[in-house]
Design a protein around this motif. Structure first.
Motif, PDB file in Angstrom:
ATOM      1  N   THR A   1     -55.277 -46.008  79.232  1.00  0.00           N
ATOM      2  CA  THR A   1     -56.399 -46.953  79.196  1.00  0.00           C
ATOM      3  C   THR A   1     -56.391 -47.651  77.842  1.00  0.00           C
ATOM      4  N   SER A   2     -57.314 -48.568  77.664  1.00  0.00           N
ATOM      5  CA  SER A   2     -57.388 -49.297  76.392  1.00  0.00           C
ATOM      6  C   SER A   2     -57.708 -48.375  75.213  1.00  0.00           C
ATOM      7  N   SER A   3     -58.286 -47.224  75.504  1.00  0.00           N
ATOM      8  CA  SER A   3     -58.635 -46.272  74.451  1.00  0.00           C
ATOM      9  C   SER A   3     -57.649 -45.102  74.370  1.00  0.00           C
ATOM     10  N   GLY A   4     -56.531 -45.189  75.099  1.00  0.00           N
ATOM     11  CA  GLY A   4     -55.515 -44.139  75.074  1.00  0.00           C
ATOM     12  C   GLY A   4     -55.352 -43.461  76.424  1.00  0.00           C
ATOM     13  N   HIS A   5     -54.597 -42.398  76.459  1.00  0.00           N
ATOM     14  CA  HIS A   5     -54.369 -41.674  77.709  1.00  0.00           C
ATOM     15  C   HIS A   5     -55.582 -40.815  78.061  1.00  0.00           C
ATOM     16  N   ARG A   6     -55.878 -40.747  79.347  1.00  0.00           N
ATOM     17  CA  ARG A   6     -56.971 -39.904  79.800  1.00  0.00           C
ATOM     18  C   ARG A   6     -56.613 -39.269  81.141  1.00  0.00           C
ATOM     19  N   LEU A   7     -57.217 -38.121  81.401  1.00  0.00           N
ATOM     20  CA  LEU A   7     -57.022 -37.458  82.681  1.00  0.00           C
ATOM     21  C   LEU A   7     -57.712 -38.243  83.779  1.00  0.00           C
ATOM     22  N   ASP A   8     -57.083 -38.317  84.927  1.00  0.00           N
ATOM     23  CA  ASP A   8     -57.701 -38.936  86.093  1.00  0.00           C
ATOM     24  C   ASP A   8     -57.018 -38.393  87.344  1.00  0.00           C
ATOM     25  N   ALA A   9     -57.604 -37.354  87.912  1.00  0.00           N
ATOM     26  CA  ALA A   9     -57.052 -36.741  89.120  1.00  0.00           C
ATOM     27  C   ALA A   9     -57.861 -37.125  90.351  1.00  0.00           C
ATOM     28  N   SER A  10     -58.453 -38.326  90.323  1.00  0.00           N
ATOM     29  CA  SER A  10     -59.178 -38.817  91.495  1.00  0.00           C
ATOM     30  C   SER A  10     -58.177 -39.155  92.601  1.00  0.00           C
ATOM     31  N   ARG A  11     -58.643 -39.124  93.821  1.00  0.00           N
ATOM     32  CA  ARG A  11     -57.775 -39.419  94.967  1.00  0.00           C
ATOM     33  C   ARG A  11     -57.163 -40.811  94.842  1.00  0.00           C
TER      34      ARG A  11
END
Length: 312
Positions: free
Chosen positions: A85-95
């Motif tokens: 993302t614009s603020s760096g890597h983030r977790l996102d395990a949404s379907r």
């Protein structure tokens, strides 16, 4: 190279896996091509990547190389669940994100299916039911043959195994860090995976490179510990405790007439429950060193000694 079942599934993987975390960034296309050729010629099959590696560069490079080999010779594993993302890597395990990422991975890799697809890390913001629904859908639609988890706590493994449909192959594999410098999975994750019938894929079996002995006296200028973007990855293992383990590995290697790399790798590769040890070499020369140790079986006395000196 030995082929093993991933847990109780029908999936066969090579006892050593080829990691691609540095591909497209520290490993260029020529080195990557030589690595893949060496690995396949040695009887290796499991090639491990992720959508997040190099922000997609690793999958793109691997995809270009797969076009030159027989796809049936490769057990292709990729991961999703970490996005930029614009603020760096983030977790996102949404379907939605998982399935969108899977389609992007298939396009980059130039294939219509993965052999194994993993959720890269536990996302506490997304209900497990939603994440698992993406795994079920991916298997049901043929986009992956098997599914599993990476870097998840033991309780999540149990929940996943109980809630993945049996006709969707269930929980096939668990990918986690495991080495003589990181044995915490032995408390819950490793026995949990064994009880659930999931194969363990061990990443960083060389303790992020520290167990090769390269840092015994100094930090080489061309090493990961000297790299601006990988220094933080290695530094946690440059400790007094780690030095004691490294010296024990070096002593064992001297006695066997082998290298510390070969000893440390054999310890993980043949540990109970491990289906494959995944090694990410930056260069083809490094990979040759890894493959040279594929015949080493540690004597029981040495394994027990290393168990004792590295106990947590």
């Amino acid at each position: 190279m030995e082929l093993r079942r991933a847990g109780r599934s029908g999936l066969l993987v090579s006892s050593l896996g080829l990691g691609t975390m540095t591909w497209g960034r520290d490993t260029d296309e020529h080195e990557a091509a030589e690595q893949l050729s060496l690995f396949l010629d040695a009887g290796g099959t499991l090639v491990d990547t992720a959508a997040s590696y190099g922000d997609g560069a690793a999958e793109a490079l691997l995809g270009s190389l797969l076009a030159e080999v027989d796809r049936r010779d490769v057990v292709l594993c990729s991961k999703a669940g970490v996005r930029r993302t614009s603020s760096g890597h983030r977790l996102d395990a949404s379907r939605a994100t998982l399935l969108d990422t899977l389609d992007e991975s298939l396009a980059a890799l130039g294939t219509d299916h993965l052999d194994l697809w993993l959720v890269q890390s536990h996302d506490p913001e997304v209900p497990p039911e939603e994440t698992l629904s993406a795994l079920r859908h991916a298997v049901a639609t043929g986009r992956t043959r098997y599914a599993g988890l990476s870097n998840h706590p033991a309780w999540y493994l149990g929940y996943a195994a109980a809630n993945l449909d049996a006709d969707a192959t269930g929980l096939t594999a668990v990918e986690v860090e495991y080495s003589l410098l990181e044995r915490s999975i032995e408390h819950e994750v490793l026995p949990g995976a064994q009880a659930l019938g999931a194969g363990v894929l061990a990443w960083s079996p060389l303790g992020r490179g520290v167990l090769t002995g390269k840092y015994r006296s100094t930090v080489p200028a061309d090493s990961r510990a000297a790299s601006p973007h990988l220094r933080g990855f290695v530094e946690p293992y440059l400790t007094d405790r780690s030095r004691g383990v490294v010296e024990a590995v070096a002593t064992a290697a001297d006695g066997l007439g082998r290298t510390p790399l070969e000893v440390a790798l054999a310890w993980v590769r043949d540990a109970p429950g491990v289906s494959s040890a995944i090694v990410g070499a930056r260069t083809a020369t490094q990979l040759r060193g890894v493959l040279a140790g594929s015949d080493l079986e540690l004597p029981g006395a040495i394994r027990r000694a290393l168990d004792d000196v590295s106990a947590e």
